[in-house]
Design a protein around this motif. Structure first.
Motif, PDB file in Angstrom:
ATOM      1  N   GLN A 168     -95.194 -43.813   7.490  1.00  0.00           N
ATOM      2  CA  GLN A 168     -96.003 -42.699   7.975  1.00  0.00           C
ATOM      3  C   GLN A 168     -97.425 -42.773   7.420  1.00  0.00           C
ATOM      4  OE1 GLN A 168     -94.321 -38.784   7.688  1.00  0.00           O
ATOM      5  NE2 GLN A 168     -92.220 -39.522   7.979  1.00  0.00           N
ATOM      6  N   ARG A 169     -98.357 -42.290   8.213  1.00  0.00           N
ATOM      7  CA  ARG A 169     -99.731 -42.164   7.730  1.00  0.00           C
ATOM      8  C   ARG A 169     -99.795 -41.096   6.650  1.00  0.00           C
ATOM      9  NH1 ARG A 169    -103.019 -42.053  13.519  1.00  0.00           N
ATOM     10  NH2 ARG A 169    -102.017 -43.916  14.425  1.00  0.00           N
ATOM     11  N   PRO A 170    -100.765 -41.185   5.764  1.00  0.00           N
ATOM     12  CA  PRO A 170    -100.856 -40.156   4.714  1.00  0.00           C
ATOM     13  C   PRO A 170    -101.254 -38.818   5.310  1.00  0.00           C
ATOM     14  CG  PRO A 170    -102.799 -41.559   4.678  1.00  0.00           C
ATOM     15  CD  PRO A 170    -101.844 -42.183   5.663  1.00  0.00           C
ATOM     16  N   PRO A 171    -100.834 -37.738   4.673  1.00  0.00           N
ATOM     17  CA  PRO A 171    -101.234 -36.418   5.187  1.00  0.00           C
ATOM     18  C   PRO A 171    -102.741 -36.245   5.111  1.00  0.00           C
ATOM     19  CG  PRO A 171    -100.217 -36.239   3.009  1.00  0.00           C
ATOM     20  CD  PRO A 171    -100.020 -37.658   3.448  1.00  0.00           C
ATOM     21  N   PHE A 243     -94.104 -42.207   2.777  1.00  0.00           N
ATOM     22  CA  PHE A 243     -95.495 -42.605   2.529  1.00  0.00           C
ATOM     23  C   PHE A 243     -95.616 -43.826   1.628  1.00  0.00           C
ATOM     24  CE2 PHE A 243     -95.534 -37.898   3.091  1.00  0.00           C
ATOM     25  CZ  PHE A 243     -96.152 -37.874   4.336  1.00  0.00           C
ATOM     26  N   GLU A 244     -94.562 -44.651   1.552  1.00  0.00           N
ATOM     27  CA  GLU A 244     -94.624 -45.774   0.615  1.00  0.00           C
ATOM     28  C   GLU A 244     -95.659 -46.818   1.032  1.00  0.00           C
ATOM     29  OE1 GLU A 244     -91.430 -48.882   0.643  1.00  0.00           O
ATOM     30  OE2 GLU A 244     -90.292 -47.330   1.677  1.00  0.00           O
ATOM     31  N   ASP A 245     -96.051 -46.838   2.319  1.00  0.00           N
ATOM     32  CA  ASP A 245     -97.069 -47.786   2.775  1.00  0.00           C
ATOM     33  C   ASP A 245     -98.443 -47.143   2.948  1.00  0.00           C
ATOM     34  OD1 ASP A 245     -95.120 -49.680   2.794  1.00  0.00           O
ATOM     35  OD2 ASP A 245     -95.145 -50.054   4.945  1.00  0.00           O
ATOM     36  N   ALA A 246     -98.595 -45.899   2.522  1.00  0.00           N
ATOM     37  CA  ALA A 246     -99.860 -45.179   2.703  1.00  0.00           C
ATOM     38  C   ALA A 246    -100.726 -45.267   1.450  1.00  0.00           C
ATOM     39  CB  ALA A 246     -99.585 -43.720   3.051  1.00  0.00           C
ATOM     40  N   MET A 247    -102.021 -45.010   1.632  1.00  0.00           N
ATOM     41  CA  MET A 247    -102.975 -45.046   0.520  1.00  0.00           C
ATOM     42  C   MET A 247    -103.863 -43.812   0.560  1.00  0.00           C
ATOM     43  SD  MET A 247    -104.188 -49.070   0.837  1.00  0.00           S
ATOM     44  CE  MET A 247    -104.363 -49.032   2.636  1.00  0.00           C
ATOM     45  N   LEU A 248    -104.139 -43.249  -0.607  1.00  0.00           N
ATOM     46  CA  LEU A 248    -105.083 -42.148  -0.758  1.00  0.00           C
ATOM     47  C   LEU A 248    -106.010 -42.468  -1.927  1.00  0.00           C
ATOM     48  CD1 LEU A 248    -102.750 -39.035  -0.294  1.00  0.00           C
ATOM     49  CD2 LEU A 248    -104.560 -39.783   1.271  1.00  0.00           C
ATOM     50  N   ALA A 249    -107.296 -42.303  -1.717  1.00  0.00           N
ATOM     51  CA  ALA A 249    -108.268 -42.692  -2.740  1.00  0.00           C
ATOM     52  C   ALA A 249    -108.058 -41.937  -4.044  1.00  0.00           C
ATOM     53  CB  ALA A 249    -109.687 -42.456  -2.219  1.00  0.00           C
ATOM     54  N   ILE A 425    -106.356 -50.234   7.834  1.00  0.00           N
ATOM     55  CA  ILE A 425    -106.687 -49.499   6.613  1.00  0.00           C
ATOM     56  C   ILE A 425    -107.067 -48.065   6.948  1.00  0.00           C
ATOM     57  CG2 ILE A 425    -108.270 -49.396   4.649  1.00  0.00           C
ATOM     58  CD1 ILE A 425    -108.420 -52.469   4.791  1.00  0.00           C
ATOM     59  N   ASN A 426    -107.793 -47.890   8.038  1.00  0.00           N
ATOM     60  CA  ASN A 426    -108.193 -46.543   8.465  1.00  0.00           C
ATOM     61  C   ASN A 426    -106.974 -45.707   8.863  1.00  0.00           C
ATOM     62  OD1 ASN A 426    -110.058 -44.482   9.129  1.00  0.00           O
ATOM     63  ND2 ASN A 426    -109.974 -45.080  11.289  1.00  0.00           N
ATOM     64  N   ARG A 427    -106.005 -46.343   9.519  1.00  0.00           N
ATOM     65  CA  ARG A 427    -104.812 -45.621   9.964  1.00  0.00           C
ATOM     66  C   ARG A 427    -103.918 -45.214   8.789  1.00  0.00           C
ATOM     67  NH1 ARG A 427    -103.290 -49.153  13.161  1.00  0.00           N
ATOM     68  NH2 ARG A 427    -101.588 -50.191  12.061  1.00  0.00           N
ATOM     69  N   MET A 428    -103.830 -46.058   7.770  1.00  0.00           N
ATOM     70  CA  MET A 428    -102.880 -45.830   6.691  1.00  0.00           C
ATOM     71  C   MET A 428    -103.509 -45.255   5.434  1.00  0.00           C
ATOM     72  SD  MET A 428    -100.058 -46.555   8.055  1.00  0.00           S
ATOM     73  CE  MET A 428     -99.023 -46.422   6.600  1.00  0.00           C
ATOM     74  N   SER A 429    -104.769 -44.800   5.509  1.00  0.00           N
ATOM     75  CA  SER A 429    -105.424 -44.301   4.305  1.00  0.00           C
ATOM     76  C   SER A 429    -106.542 -43.330   4.664  1.00  0.00           C
ATOM     77  CB  SER A 429    -106.010 -45.465   3.504  1.00  0.00           C
ATOM     78  OG  SER A 429    -107.232 -45.916   4.072  1.00  0.00           O
TER      79      SER A 429
END
Length: 499
Positions: A168-171, A243-249, A425-429
């Motif tokens: 899933q994409r990050p919230p 969210f194991e494949d998502a990234m948040l700064a 990267i834009n989709r997952m973070s």
């Protein structure tokens, strides 16, 4: 006397087992060899963690253990034993295995800290008679043989693979995930001593480190590692899967367990981790997709990487089918995040600089993807990951980087190169929003280095990728680009300057 390496620190390395372990009263030996830190420019936090863990274990074992600080392993062994016989469990690297086999006084027993004996994996691989050794097949075999997340002969929950639920994409409404904080250890007098020693070694010019040290973020004792596992299971496992494949700064940890360094130091046994996670699902306290995702990382991927390291052999290190030979630039080796303008790379490189850790998606898609697109020497990239990550060991990084990240083996591990343009990267973070570059731009002032780099990579390796069913579509898309010549020119001009 039984010799414990610095990644053999848990109680399972002292259990008698099937007669291949030390007896209850067997004297123990641990050697802290300064030469290890001279050979590579390690991350300072990694050096701190390893030495802290070794010295904490020595304090726990007390008079039973002889702790030797020496220049080399050979010198330490001679000082402690005077040539008397020594036993040791199989080390975790080719170099260490070669060392102990070259010492006539040392008897080498089977490896510990893994679920599958190496001979069993070799039998499994040979029975496939030339078929690909894919991780998914191996993972299912492990689960069946070890009765992990199984209901009879069927996978628990009815499906083997729940990756689709775990991408899933990050919230977008929050800068962090709404989960409990990860476990953080408290430093003590041993950590203070380690830090003083590292300061002195650097001041004397004996060794050189990269990155920042402190405070220690990862367990250095069995007690701390068990506390970290308990906290993850109780407060973080529930939200891990989606969210194991998502990234948040602002949230580099997300719901990840932070247990890899504890497993790789031998403070935790993989069996206890997967069993405890399964118990959470059976008790109704965690969803199956999160538990399966966590079990897959340990019983699937970690175990698979360990086995391939030995099965492929030392020559695997020299794999380079893409013929990438460019050296790593200085800013990358120095973890100079401040010189980078691309927000995703700047953020992730700063995480590595400050902590010696990021989770698997920044490693693969941000760091590894950038190196692959620029054609950097895969052996150098492997060494960089080994040196700069707190959980990085030769057996960990060689298959992960050569096979998965840099596709230097031409597909022995994976079916395609894992790299992408800025759109992924834009989709997952949330990393692209504040960036000066635009993920949709290939050329021009705002061209995303990942988008331009992706098409440059596809262009350079057109022939190989056109014959791969998973990448042939990208080649056809590239052939329709009207600005490919400008992408080529732009990438040549970029060189090794930070993006």
């Amino acid at each position: 006397m039984h010799w414990l390496f610095g990644d053999q620190l848990g109680p399972h390395f002292l259990a008698p087992g099937d007669g291949d372990g030390p007896g209850r009263d067997t004297p123990l030996l641990m050697i802290e060899a300064r030469s290890v830190f001279r050979r590579r420019r390690f991350h300072r936090a990694k050096a701190h963690l390893i030495l802290s863990a070794m010295r904490h274990r020595a304090a726990e074992l007390g008079d039973r253990l002889t702790y030797v600080r020496a220049d080399t392993y050979r010198a330490g062994l001679e000082e402690a034993t005077g040539g008397r016989p020594v036993t040791v469990h199989h080390p975790t690297s080719f170099a260490a295995a070669g060392l102990v086999r070259a010492l006539p006084q040392v008897s080498v027993g089977p490896a510990r800290g893994f679920l599958v004996p190496r001979k069993d994996f070799a039998t499994w691989a040979e029975e496939r008679e030339g078929k690909s050794l894919r991780q998914e097949d191996f993972y299912r075999w492990v689960r069946r043989n070890h009765d992990v997340l199984m209901d009879g002969d069927q996978p628990a929950g009815g499906r083997w693979n729940l990756d689709h639920d775990n991408r899933q994409r990050p919230p977008r409404e929050s800068a962090t995930l709404p989960v409990g904080r990860p476990y953080r250890p408290r430093e003590d007098a041993i950590d203070d001593e380690v830090r003083r020693d590292l300061d002195r070694w650097e001041k004397d010019g004996d060794v050189s480190f990269v990155g920042r040290d402190g405070p220690r973020r990862f367990p250095a004792t069995r007690t701390e590692a068990r506390a970290a596992l308990k906290r993850f299971l109780a407060h973080r496992l529930n939200g891990f899967g989606p969210f194991e494949d998502a990234m948040l700064a602002a949230d580099p940890v997300m719901s990840h367990s932070l247990l890899s360094s504890s497993l790789n130091l031998g403070l935790l046994d993989p069996a206890e981790c997967v069993e405890r996670a399964e118990e959470e699902w059976r008790a109704g306290r965690a969803p199956i997709n999160s538990v399966e995702g966590f079990v897959r990382q340990i019983a699937g991927w970690r175990e698979y990487v360990w086995q391939l390291y030995w099965y492929f052999g030392e020559e695997y290190r020299r794999s380079n089918v893409l013929r990438h030979t460019a050296p790593l630039p200085g800013w990358w080796n120095d973890l100079d995040a401040d010189s980078v303008h691309a927000h995703c790379l700047r953020t992730v490189l700063a995480q590595v600089r400050d902590t010696g850790w990021t989770h698997h998606i920044p490693r693969l898609m941000v760091l590894g993807g950038y190196a692959l697109q620029r054609g950097w020497d895969p052996a150098e990239v492997t060494d960089w990951f080994h040196r700069t990550f707190v959980d990085g060991y030769d057996w960990v990084m060689l298959p992960n980087v050569i096979g998965m990240s840099q596709y230097a083996d031409g597909g022995r591990m994976t079916t395609k190169p894992y790299t992408s343009g800025g759109a992924y990267i834009n989709r997952m973070s949330d990393l692209c929003g504040p960036c000066a570059f635009k993920p949709g731009d290939r050329t021009g002032e705002h061209a995303c280095p990942y988008t331009a780099g992706y098409w440059s990579f596809v262009d350079r390796h057109r022939d190989r990728l056109a014959h791969n069913h998973r990448t042939s579509r990208a080649v056809r898309q590239m052939d329709r680009l009207g600005d490919l010549a400008e992408v080529r020119r732009q990438e040549r001009a970029r060189g090794d300057t930070p993006p």
